[in-house]
Structures are given as structure tokens and as C-alpha cells.
Design an enzyme around this catalytic site. Structure first.
Site, PDB file in Angstrom:
ATOM      1  N   GLY A  11       2.719  54.766 -27.679  1.00  0.00           N
ATOM      2  CA  GLY A  11       3.313  53.991 -26.589  1.00  0.00           C
ATOM      3  C   GLY A  11       3.318  54.746 -25.278  1.00  0.00           C
ATOM      4  O   GLY A  11       3.606  55.927 -25.242  1.00  0.00           O
ATOM      5  N   VAL A 138       9.361  58.018 -25.434  1.00  0.00           N
ATOM      6  CA  VAL A 138      10.615  57.534 -24.843  1.00  0.00           C
ATOM      7  C   VAL A 138      11.740  57.525 -25.879  1.00  0.00           C
ATOM      8  O   VAL A 138      12.905  57.460 -25.525  1.00  0.00           O
ATOM      9  CB  VAL A 138      10.486  56.117 -24.225  1.00  0.00           C
ATOM     10  CG1 VAL A 138       9.484  56.123 -23.086  1.00  0.00           C
ATOM     11  CG2 VAL A 138      10.125  55.068 -25.258  1.00  0.00           C
ATOM     12  N   ASP A 139      11.373  57.602 -27.175  1.00  0.00           N
ATOM     13  CA  ASP A 139      12.388  57.549 -28.227  1.00  0.00           C
ATOM     14  C   ASP A 139      13.135  58.871 -28.384  1.00  0.00           C
ATOM     15  O   ASP A 139      14.206  58.915 -28.981  1.00  0.00           O
ATOM     16  CB  ASP A 139      11.750  57.162 -29.567  1.00  0.00           C
ATOM     17  CG  ASP A 139      11.260  55.727 -29.568  1.00  0.00           C
ATOM     18  OD1 ASP A 139      11.798  54.925 -28.775  1.00  0.00           O
ATOM     19  OD2 ASP A 139      10.345  55.406 -30.345  1.00  0.00           O
ATOM     20  N   GLU A 235      17.506  48.346 -30.271  1.00  0.00           N
ATOM     21  CA  GLU A 235      16.761  47.356 -31.056  1.00  0.00           C
ATOM     22  C   GLU A 235      16.789  47.694 -32.544  1.00  0.00           C
ATOM     23  O   GLU A 235      16.606  46.839 -33.395  1.00  0.00           O
ATOM     24  CB  GLU A 235      15.298  47.280 -30.583  1.00  0.00           C
ATOM     25  CG  GLU A 235      14.547  48.591 -30.734  1.00  0.00           C
ATOM     26  CD  GLU A 235      13.048  48.502 -30.428  1.00  0.00           C
ATOM     27  OE1 GLU A 235      12.516  47.392 -30.300  1.00  0.00           O
ATOM     28  OE2 GLU A 235      12.408  49.569 -30.342  1.00  0.00           O
TER      29      GLU A 235
END
Lengths: 402, 402
Positions: A11, A138-139, A235
Site C-alpha cells: 500500500g 501506515v499501519d 477498521e
């Protein structure tokens, strides 16, 4: 001739191109490699011999590349299988054809696994190629590092949008809840960072098994107390049995609700169904937080760029292989922030998920501890000075579109 | 004693507080009114006598107020009814109690209707109170103006998020569509502005009756041509019979699909159902575009501030009533941009919706004309220099929370 290859995978982030710029710039400062090739669309394009010569990018192009969000080389989700060695052989063929001795792979933990697999295979087969990982995600879920490039900018966007949407929400008198949903399937770092805005009443993380009744009780308490409740949910929030909140009610509930959509929509619906608030607003940050150049973190851009440089410089030793560069965990959160780099074996970066620490989570969905805030604070401060063109932040034309 | 009152109404914007700051600052430059009171939560709070004295705000507080998104006085959706004159009488009572001679109302077209109604009623009943409107709306749908404060900043955020999410989307090779949804129930200005990023393949506006088959044919053509399709849809997109896309299939289709969610989710689902792409990503901008201070437009902040000043200065003439200040329509889009202000009767601002011009819409969902781009371009250029505190853009504590 001795060349190198750099590719991006997984990603996109706001600063993955800063790491790419770092590799290219390092080779301009010390031309250890004759050419720096970019692999288009990660391993997928490299196997198809799709390369782009990045060696001579101008200073201005590099400046703009640094501030361009997403993956300028294109990305892929292709994972090399340790069983499918024909891919490995094909990769070496392409590298040989272009005199490429070293490959830099910028990516998340899957990509670090690829670095590990390729290195092991090359060493076992006496192939003189080197594979070096430059992490991004980004995680923020890589294990051996303090944090991961890409995360801080995503957190900065998340914090500012949290604050702006909170101010918007708080301007009204009508009773309703607000639910912000962030990315983060298995780790709640990004959702947790939203608490830095100071506006979050309740936080739902994947790290804490979701208890619907306990959560609704907190929403009710909050609404009773001040007629507003700003909720952030990852999420990846899930029930104790592993069912995602986004999948509807927990399997233990006997039946699934018909509500579609993500965790945010589900939470809103269960609050309305419980009669705690007559309505709610849901904002799904989704990709808007992942690749932006309107709220990059200066710390993040600088570190991503320097990690790219560091990887190149360490590779110029000629002995460095199967390694990943990263930012050392801080020894104290009370001292002024200063990033220290290190290199470690790829196997330590791959295939583990670093969750948001339990000891930084307050009970009753009440958010994060002061210690956690000390961790986040220096990462999201400061903005880079952007180059503008026609009144807008300039971005480079992606190499995969040239 | 001669005092004034200023209040905010309707949906927040990024610069509605700049107009408030303009009124306050104008009175500091020329203290025509002894006190400047802020009405908390619009008319609703004024009727309940909830006022906050803003007269002496410091220069620094005003600077921070200017850059604080959302409505710092709080807002309301309460509409005064022309039949319910007890509200009018109560309002005059409160104004009398505080020696308030003039009220400034910052809001959208409903609020301009309130200004008109109050003025007419006061004149008809010989009441010496003045009511002056200062427009704002991210929808940009007020009739007699070139554009409306709040719109340009929302457009700027929308453009930058369009570009960032496009770069993110375009980094992948897998076939999928991307659908961005924006606010704009009855007018497509905000959705149309996204085309300024240069990345939009297809645009769905409320101004063009949605033809599912024709739209899907364009999606297919686009995917066949380049294996990607970036779509922007306004939340107000609708079929010829008036059914919103977000409500499911057109009533004429015989039955509604079970898909819940907004127009974006609906478009994605119909594309997948038609077998044109196996998957899609939906990003609903929602309120993230409405109140931000990370991508305010400098033109917008300046104009909103100056409109506040202009309203105060014109009111100091002592003859001005039932009027709204606004930005004059440009006579030519080819000359360098320069905003000219005017004042007009409130009735011309209220109760009409200015749609995005048909002559600026390209056929086949292909976006907007060059003329439209000339209209948008100067509005979204330039950023204000923000005041920072602790590494983040400073915002004022809302007056409705003090």
C-alpha cells in the site's frame, strides 16, 4: 558496470517516494552504482523487465518526488513464493541483463519477507546478488522499530481531520454521535493516534475484544453527560470470537444485522438501534489519510528520505545483505526526540504484527495513556516546505505512467 | 449604548469564522458599536439569550479564530417561520435587553431568508432594528454572487484529496474503479471542482439526469482503454425521475437494489454487477472537505474576512438594512482575478439554488469545460500562513463550549 535496482511494494504512503528519492540522491552524492534503475510495479514489473532509469533525476525532480504521495514507481501485491523458484531465477536473469548487483525493496512486512527469501535463496545458490529492505507502512505494525515511515504522516492527517470534524460536529446542538473510521486491519496505531487531537471520547481498537454492551454503556454515559460523543474505530475492530465489527453482529449474537459497510457504520447503527442517540454521522477516512501531501509530517519525510540514503550508504560497504534499515526504538519517551537508525536481519521485520501496546490503552474505550501521547507527539509535529506549481503542491508524473 | 450581534447558522465551513473575525476586527478599527455580541448556536441561542461578548478579542485570538474551521459560535438548523411572529418578538426583546441595534447573520440561503423575513417584519412594525446577511456555503449555490465564502476551501481540499487518492489508486495494476463522493445535494459545484486535479475520468452531477446505461458504457470504454477509471459523484446525483442514485436503482427500474450507503457505493456496485470491473474503491469525502484548516484557500479566507468587515462598515452608514454582502460575478474569466464586493437585497440571495452551469458540463460524463476551469483556478490557489501551537495549526476554543 555495477548497477542497482529500487522498487516499491504494498500500500502507498505519503512518504514512500521520499525513501526512493533518498536512494537516488545518495547515489548522486557517491556514485557507487553506475545506474539506479526503478522497478515498475514492484517485483511484478521487474520480472517483466519493466525498468526506469532514475540515475540522473534533477535536484528539482527529487524535491518534487519527495513530496509526491503514493508510489511513483507503481506498486503490486505480488508475493514471491519460497516454493516457486522460477520467479527467483527470472529475477536474477533480469538483474544480470542490466548488471544489477543490489536490489532495494521499499515495502511493508510482506516485502521484508521477500527480501529475506531472496537473500537466503541467493546465498544458498552462490548467487552474488544483494537484497536490502526499506520499510514503510501506515499501519506502523513492524516489530523491531520505533515506528515505520508512512505512519507519522497518516497519523498527522488523521489527527487534523479528527479535530476538524470534531469542531464541525460540536457546532450543532442536536443529539447525535460521530464515528470516525480509520484504516488498520490488525493494529490500532492509526486509530489510537486520533486521540492526539484531544477530541476523542471513545476509541475502539483491534487490540481490545469488542464488547457491545460495555461499549454502548459508555456511549450512553457520554451522551447523558454532555449530549455528544465522538468515537474513533479502527477498521479492524473485532469481537472476542474474532468476528470483525464491520461484518455485522458477533457470531455469538445468534444473527447478523443486515447493515452493510464498515465498522463505523455498524457502530452508528447499533447506537441508533439501542435508542441512545436518534442519529449519527460516519466519516470513513479510508485512503484520504494514507497518501496526502497537504499534511505530511516533516519528521516522517525526513526519516523516510534518510532511511533511503542509509540503505544505499550501507550497501556501498559491499558486505551488507539480507538486511533492513529501520528507526531504533526510543530508550526514553521523556527525552527530546531524535531518530537513530540501525540495520537488522530481514527475518525480524517480516511476518510479525506489532500491535498497539495494551499498557497504553485506557479501560472502558476511554482512549490512550499519557505515555502513548508522548510516543506520538514528536512524530506528527512540523510540516515540510512544499514546492508549488500553479498554486498547488507539485507532484511528479508517476514513472509507471511515463 | 449601541451594540451589535453576530451569529452563525447552517453547515459549518472552513472560513465562516473568518467572516466572524472580520466583523469583530472592523469594530475594533472603528468602534461604531459599543459591544459586539456573539449569538451562541444561531437564532436558537439568541432566542434563549445566550450571548458571548466578542468586543475585545485580542489580535492573536482573532488570527486563530480566522483559521479555526467550523462555527466557533455554534450553529443551528432552526428556521424562523414567517407565521410564528412570537419568535420575532422574542428576538427583539433580547436585542432590546442588550441595546442591540443591528444583527449580522452568517449563513446559507435559509439564513438569508431569515434576514429578509426579519427585516420585512421589523420595517412593517416600525421597529428600528437592522438585519444584515453575510453568506457562506460549501455548496456555492447562492444566485447573485460569483461564488460563496467556504466553497473555495472545500474545493481546495476536494481537489487535493482527489489528486492524492488518484495517485494512490493509479499505483496499482489490478483492474478496479475508484469512486469519490462529495457533498452537494442540489448543486454539483464541489464535485465539479474535483476535475481541477486533472485526474477525473467521469463526473456525475445533480445537474445531469443520471442515465445508468450511458454511464456504464463510459466506464467500460474507459476501463477498456486504460484499465483504470476515476469517478467523482455528487451526493445529489439523481435519475431523470428525481430518484437519488444513493436511494438505489431508479424507480423506473422496477425494483431497488438492496445496497445501502451513498451514491459512491451505489455506482461502484452497479459497475461490479455489470461485470465491467471486478472491484472498486469508494471514498466518501463527506465532512472532511467541509471544515479543514490544513488546506484552506488563501483567497477564501481573505474574502470571508473582508466580507465580514464590509458588512460591518456598510452597517456603520446607519441606513443599510435587509441587505446581504457578496462577491460580484466576474465580468471576464480571462482577466487576472480580483474580488469586488457588493450589497444586494436579501430576497435575491434566499430560496434560490444556483446550479453548476449546463454550458460548463462536457457530454458523456467527461467532466468540465476549460471555461469552468478558468472559473475555479484562482479560487483554490494559495494558502494562508497558519499560526501553530505545539506543532499543530492552532484553533480557538469554540465560544459555545466556554
Amino acid at each position: 558496470m555495477r548497477n542497482c535496482l529500487v522498487a516499491q511494494s504494498g500500500g502507498p504512503t505519503a512518504v514512500i517516494n521520499a525513501s526512493l528519492a533518498g536512494v537516488i540522491r545518495a547515489n548522486q552524492l557517491n556514485p557507487f552504482y553506475d545506474r539506479v534503475y526503478g522497478g515498475i510495479h514492484g517485483i511484478e514489473g521487474v520480472l517483466a523487465d519493466k525498468l526506469y532509469d532514475l540515475t540522473e533525476l534533477s535536484g528539482r525532480e527529487l524535491e518534487i518526488l519527495k513530496q509526491t504521495p503514493s508510489s511513483a514507481l507503481g506498486t503490486c501485491r505480488y508475493k514471491l513464493s519460497r516454493e516457486k523458484t522460477e520467479d527467483y531465477q527470472r529475477l536474477v536473469e533480469v538483474m544480470d541483463a542490466h548488471d544489477i548487483e543490489c536490489m532495494f525493496y521499499i515495502g511493508g512486512n510482506d516485502s521484508m519477507d521477500t527480501v529475506d527469501a531472496l537473500s537466503s535463496w541467493a546465498q544458498a545458490n552462490g548467487i552474488a546478488k544483494r537484497f536490502i529492505g526499506i520499510p514503510k507502512t501506515v499501519d506502523n505494525d513492524l516489530v523491531p522499530v520505533d515506528h515505520c515511515p508512512g505512519f507519522a504522516s497518516a497519523a498527522k492527517v488523521a489527527v487534523e481531520i479528527t479535530h476538524a470534524t470534531y469542531l464541525d460536529y460540536a457546532a450543532y446542538t442536536r443529539p447525535e454521535v460521530f464515528v470516525l473510521e480509520t484504516m488498520g486491519r490488525d493494529a490500532g496505531w492509526l486509530a489510537a493516534s486520533c486521540c492526539m487531537s484531544g477530541d476523542v471520547d471513545l476509541l475502539v481498537l483491534p487490540e481490545v475484544p469488542f464488547d457491545k454492551d460495555a461499549f454502548l454503556a459508555q456511549v450512553k454515559r457520554c451522551m447523558d453527560e454532555k449530549n455528544e460523543c465522538y468515537i474513533v474505530v479502527s477498521e479492524g475492530g473485532r469481537y472476542a470470537d474474532g468476528t470483525y465489527i464491520s461484518a455485522g453482529a458477533s457470531a455469538n449474537d445468534g444473527f447478523a444485522h443486515a447493515v452493510l459497510g464498515g465498522a463505523g457504520l455498524q457502530l452508528k447503527q447499533m447506537i441508533v438501534d439501542a435508542g441512545i442517540a436518534p442519529r449519527g454521522v460516519v466519516q470513513d477516512l479510508s485512503r484520504a489519510a494514507r497518501s496526502s501531501n497537504f499534511a505530511q509530517s516533516l519528521v516522517d519525510v525526513t526519516e523516510a528520505y534518510e532511511l533511503g540514503m542509509s540503505a544505499h550508504m550501507r550497501s556501498a560497504d559491499g558486505v551488507f545483505t539480507s538486511s533492513v534499515v529501520g528507526i531504533k526504538p526510543r530508550t526514553s519517551l521523556d527525552e527530546p526526540y531524535s531518530a537513530q537508525f540501525f540495520a537488522g536481519p530481514a527475518s525480524e521485520f517480516a511476518n510479525y504484527v506489532k500491535q498497539f501496546p495494551q499498557e497504553w490503552i485506557l479501560p472502558d474505550y476511554a482512549g490512550i495513556t499519557d505515555e502513548a501521547k508522548k510516543y506520538f507527539a514528536p512524530l506528527i509535529e512540523g510540516e515540510p516546505k512544499l514546492v508549488y506549481e500553479n498554486g498547488r503542491p507539485a507532484t511528479i508524473v508517476p514513472f509507471n505512467q511515463r
